[in-house]
Design an enzyme around this catalytic site. Structure first.
Site, PDB file in Angstrom:
ATOM      1  N   PHE A 126       1.001  -1.106  -0.062  1.00 40.95           N
ATOM      2  CA  PHE A 126       0.352  -0.134   0.237  1.00 40.95           C
ATOM      3  C   PHE A 126       0.310   1.265  -0.455  1.00 40.95           C
ATOM      4  O   PHE A 126       2.081   1.309   1.182  1.00 40.95           O
ATOM      5  CB  PHE A 126      -1.198   0.075   1.528  1.00 40.95           C
ATOM      6  CG  PHE A 126      -1.819   1.251   1.047  1.00 40.95           C
ATOM      7  CD1 PHE A 126      -2.937   1.131   0.628  1.00 40.95           C
ATOM      8  CD2 PHE A 126      -1.003   2.114   1.809  1.00 40.95           C
ATOM      9  CE1 PHE A 126      -3.791   1.894   0.709  1.00 40.95           C
ATOM     10  CE2 PHE A 126      -2.133   3.549   1.363  1.00 40.95           C
ATOM     11  CZ  PHE A 126      -3.706   3.459   1.837  1.00 40.95           C
ATOM     12  N   ASP A 232       9.585   2.015   1.436  1.00 45.39           N
ATOM     13  CA  ASP A 232       8.689   3.257   1.774  1.00 45.39           C
ATOM     14  C   ASP A 232       8.473   2.465   3.389  1.00 45.39           C
ATOM     15  O   ASP A 232       7.758   1.345   4.250  1.00 45.39           O
ATOM     16  CB  ASP A 232       7.193   2.405   1.545  1.00 45.39           C
ATOM     17  CG  ASP A 232       5.745   2.528   1.404  1.00 45.39           C
ATOM     18  OD1 ASP A 232       5.846   3.727   3.249  1.00 45.39           O
ATOM     19  OD2 ASP A 232       5.291   3.305   0.942  1.00 45.39           O
ATOM     20  N   LYS A 261       3.442   9.310   8.680  1.00 48.75           N
ATOM     21  CA  LYS A 261       3.146   8.752   9.609  1.00 48.75           C
ATOM     22  C   LYS A 261       3.379   9.351  11.170  1.00 48.75           C
ATOM     23  O   LYS A 261       2.925  10.271  12.002  1.00 48.75           O
ATOM     24  CB  LYS A 261       2.489   7.528   9.445  1.00 48.75           C
ATOM     25  CG  LYS A 261       1.391   7.114   8.675  1.00 48.75           C
ATOM     26  CD  LYS A 261       1.505   5.677   8.965  1.00 48.75           C
ATOM     27  CE  LYS A 261       0.130   4.621   8.065  1.00 48.75           C
ATOM     28  NZ  LYS A 261      -1.569   5.691   8.561  1.00 48.75           N
TER      29      LYS A 261
END
Length: 419
Positions: A126, A232, A261
């Site tokens: 994702f 990532d 995040k």
């Protein structure tokens, strides 16, 4: 009356009024143990006093200093602070707001630097919801469906998901590397391949850790063919896995690292890191943005990194993750409907399956709802949404882990008894 889009569906019925540490307090008067952390964002807990103070102080001095117009002091301090924890050689940073933006910045840099068109992504990854990021996302079709054609030049290679294939990790790793080699022979010649992007632990794809052999195998092939390795670390970075970066578990070094995040404890901030040499190969004007590197977000990120260091939160994530995992495995041993418990550090999940070993999203949903009744907030993930994940703030303590395990035990009992 106006309202939110009906497609902004909440995972829980809670309306949050305030947050403190690992708890959210709802307008219903209840306290909830928050093991979602805003999808891994509130790394230092809700409203950590040092983060709040840093943001409040900065708001009073400068809220927005657009960083291609003027520089500001928090941006320089954050750049230096990240230099203390970034992998050796990654000494150039570009900041934006969201994970999707950072992914696209990494993709753009890779294509411009190598002058090659194709990006290889791992099945189950994702990387975001914008067009290019969604084109690189294969964790679930809901992110990709209904607005094609998607961006071209994306090639999908297997991820060593041992549980999915029903193999051991060694077999899954050999398969994934063999298929990657096959792709380079049949779909995307190395001379057309700019980069491969991979999460050290699949996030929305089901909390599946990579293997050391797989990531080292990708690193070796990238070096051999002049392909860039992009990691990532949007969800796995800043201590989440019990190491500062998720890739630290596997002994590899990326060419480009993506972070977001947990970097700023809830303030919108993301970025990519690369070497000065590589970053210079971006085309002039290809990096920028109105809100990237916002002064308040940078101040919050500096405070976040200081809290992570001063309070030993990386080590705490490792220790509390081990405690939580042991408890999850004990519950799974008593419930055959939990087919797998996996993850790293405080990034853990339980996968629900039927007696035939097929995905069981219905039971996962019941357990998820039952957890709310027990005062605990969780999320689901995985292609079939049959994986329940736990991502508490890195400040979580032993008694809160034990509280979570009591709630989880009760929720699993309720959710599985309805079968």
């Amino acid at each position: 009356m106006t309202d939110l889009s009906p497609h902004l569906r909440q995972a829980t019925p809670v309306v949050a009024e305030r947050g403190e540490g690992v708890y959210l307090y709802g307008t219903d008067g209840r306290r909830y143990l928050d093991f979602t952390a805003g999808i891994g964002v509130t790394s230092t807990g809700h409203c950590h006093p040092r983060v709040v103070a840093a943001a409040q102080e900065q708001v009073a001095k400068l809220i927005h200093g657009q960083y291609t117009t003027v520089l500001h002091e928090p941006l320089g301090r954050l750049t230096a602070k990240l230099g203390e924890v970034l992998p050796e050689g990654l000494d150039s940073l570009f900041f934006v707001n969201s994970g999707s933006e950072a992914v696209e910045a990494a993709m753009r840099l890779a294509r411009q630097a190598t002058k090659r068109p194709n990006i290889v992504v791992c099945h189950g990854g994702f990387h975001g919801r914008t067009v290019a990021a969604a084109s690189m996302t294969t964790s679930n079709t809901k992110v990709r469906t209904g607005f094609g054609p998607l961006m071209g030049g994306v090639v999908i290679t297997p991820f060593p998901n041992a549980f999915h294939y029903g193999w051991d990790e060694e077999t899954a790793t050999r398969f994934a590397l063999r298929e990657f080699d096959y792709i380079l022979q049949t779909v995307s010649d190395p001379e057309d391949t700019a980069a491969i992007i991979v999460e050290p632990v699949l996030g929305e794809g089901g909390y599946v850790p990579a293997t050391e052999g797989f990531l080292k195998g990708l690193r070796e092939r990238a070096d051999r063919h002049g392909i860039l390795l992009i990691l990532d670390e949007i969800q796995t970075g800043v201590g989440r896995t019990g190491r500062f970066w998720g890739h630290d578990h596997f002994g590899v070094r990326p060419d480009i690292l993506i972070t977001a995040k947990g970097l700023a404890s809830g303030f919108p901030l993301s970025g990519i890191a690369a070497s000065q040499e590589l970053m210079r190969k971006a085309r002039p004007g290809s990096q920028g943005g109105t809100y990237g590197g916002n002064a308040v977000a940078c101040a919050a990120a500096i405070a976040t990194l200081e809290v992570v260091q001063d309070e030993g939160l990386v080590a705490n994530a490792a220790a509390m993750g081990a405690r939580l995992r042991a408890g999850l495995e004990k519950v799974a041993a008593d419930h055959p409907g939990i087919g797998d418990v996996r993850g790293l550090g405080l990034m853990l999940a339980s996968e629900f399956v039927t007696a035939e070993g097929e995905p069981d999203p219905e039971t996962a949903a019941r357990v998820h709802r039952a957890a709310v009744d027990e005062g605990m907030l969780l999320l689901t993930c995985g292609p079939w949404n049959n994986v329940v994940r736990m991502i508490p703030a890195l400040v979580v303590a032993e008694d809160q882990i034990d509280e979570a395990l009591r709630a989880w035990t009760a929720a699993v009992a309720v959710g599985t008894s309805a079968q």
